[in-house]
Enzyme design. Structure first.
Site, PDB file in Angstrom:
ATOM      1  N   HIS A  70     -13.870  -6.262 -39.624  1.00 33.64           N
ATOM      2  CA  HIS A  70     -13.279  -5.460 -38.614  1.00 33.64           C
ATOM      3  C   HIS A  70     -13.086  -4.051 -39.182  1.00 33.64           C
ATOM      4  CE1 HIS A  70     -10.491  -4.237 -35.573  1.00 33.64           C
ATOM      5  NE2 HIS A  70      -9.423  -4.148 -36.611  1.00 33.64           N
ATOM      6  N   HIS A  76     -12.619   0.269 -36.910  1.00 35.79           N
ATOM      7  CA  HIS A  76     -12.345   0.734 -35.933  1.00 35.79           C
ATOM      8  C   HIS A  76     -13.440   2.042 -35.774  1.00 35.79           C
ATOM      9  CE1 HIS A  76      -7.726  -0.002 -36.552  1.00 35.79           C
ATOM     10  NE2 HIS A  76      -8.462  -0.999 -35.935  1.00 35.79           N
ATOM     11  N   ASP A 105     -33.283  -6.975 -30.842  1.00 37.60           N
ATOM     12  CA  ASP A 105     -33.214  -7.251 -32.072  1.00 37.60           C
ATOM     13  C   ASP A 105     -31.934  -8.238 -32.757  1.00 37.60           C
ATOM     14  OD1 ASP A 105     -36.022  -6.429 -32.043  1.00 37.60           O
ATOM     15  OD2 ASP A 105     -35.643  -5.074 -33.425  1.00 37.60           O
ATOM     16  N   HIS A 134      -9.471  -1.372 -28.877  1.00 33.17           N
ATOM     17  CA  HIS A 134      -9.004  -1.563 -30.249  1.00 33.17           C
ATOM     18  C   HIS A 134     -10.186  -1.022 -31.310  1.00 33.17           C
ATOM     19  CE1 HIS A 134      -7.205  -4.620 -33.475  1.00 33.17           C
ATOM     20  NE2 HIS A 134      -7.719  -3.488 -34.084  1.00 33.17           N
ATOM     21  N   TYR A 183     -39.147 -11.921 -38.320  1.00 38.89           N
ATOM     22  CA  TYR A 183     -38.855 -10.646 -39.133  1.00 38.89           C
ATOM     23  C   TYR A 183     -38.290 -10.766 -40.564  1.00 38.89           C
ATOM     24  CZ  TYR A 183     -37.200  -5.880 -39.888  1.00 38.89           C
ATOM     25  OH  TYR A 183     -37.096  -4.688 -40.661  1.00 38.89           O
TER      26      TYR A 183
HETATM   27 ZN    ZN Z   1      -7.714  -3.040 -35.905  1.00 39.59          ZN
END
Ligand code: ZN
Length: 217
Positions: A92, A94, A117, A157, A211
């Site tokens: 995660h 930002h 790709d 977010h 690849y």
């Molecule tokens: Zn967050």
């Protein structure tokens, strides 16, 4: 390498690729063969992350091992692991450009061969969801199940990315920011050209199956 070492080391990649500010962002990795995952502790600066201060949680997000409390995004990671058994890593961030697309609630269109790709098409938008229950996890899973993309832009977010392992999820987060930036720049002087779907399919198939090195790793 232990999963603690792998996950601690991958956090340095988020810094190296400029995907995080302060203590935001996190990487987790499923411990193979166990219903457990390793994730970043909450509120510890990136410079101070070590294998020893990583925390281990069960798939309900409960702390199993570690001296710190787990990342505040642990419930979302746990929900993904519970509902997507093939996922071995979750990231995660930002990161700036990807989050700018998320702020507009706009999927990143597939206008670069590198996107075809890695993501097999657009990078989709997930729902607006508040932290505190399973809403974020549900939004991630609902958006990515049955989608080629390994990254989702959660509206207003930021980015959640998944992979067969933690390293693959970090790669998806890095590539997501890279294409978010390029497509943003392209937009400044005109409308980027779409890539025909059958060409996207061919590129995706080749990259996923042909690849790179043919080692089992
Ligand atoms: Zn967050």
């Amino acid at each position: 390498m232990t999963m603690r070492e792998i996950v601690a080391g991958l956090h340095a990649e988020l810094v190296r690729y400029n995907l995080v500010a302060w203590t935001a962002g996190n990487v987790s990795g499923r411990i193979p063969g166990e219903d457990l995952f390793v994730i970043k502790p909450s509120g510890v600066s990136y410079d101070e992350l070590t294998p020893a201060n990583m925390v281990v949680c069960d798939l309900d997000g409960n702390l199993v091992e570690g001296e710190h409390s787990p990342s505040s995004d642990t419930a979302a990671h746990a929900y993904v692991y519970r509902n997507m058994p093939d996922v071995g890593g979750v990231v995660h961030t930002h990161s700036t450009y990807a989050s700018a697309w998320a702020a507009r609630g706009e999927a990143i269109p597939c206008v670069l061969t590198a996107m075809a790709d890695e993501f097999g098409g657009e990078i989709p938008i997930g729902p607006f969801a508040l932290i505190g229950d399973d809403s974020i996890g549900q939004g991630i899973v609902e958006t990515l199940k049955g989608h080629r993309s390994k990254a989702v832009l959660m509206q207003n977010h930021g980015v959640f990315s998944i992979g067969k392992d933690a390293r693959a999820a970090v790669k998806a987060a890095v590539m997501c920011e890279d294409v978010a930036r390029t497509v943003h720049v392209a937009r400044q002087l005109g409308e980027p050209l779409p890539i025909p779907q059958d060409d996207i399919d061919r590129l995706y198939d080749r990259y996923q199956n042909v690849y790179g090195q043919r080692s089992p790793r």
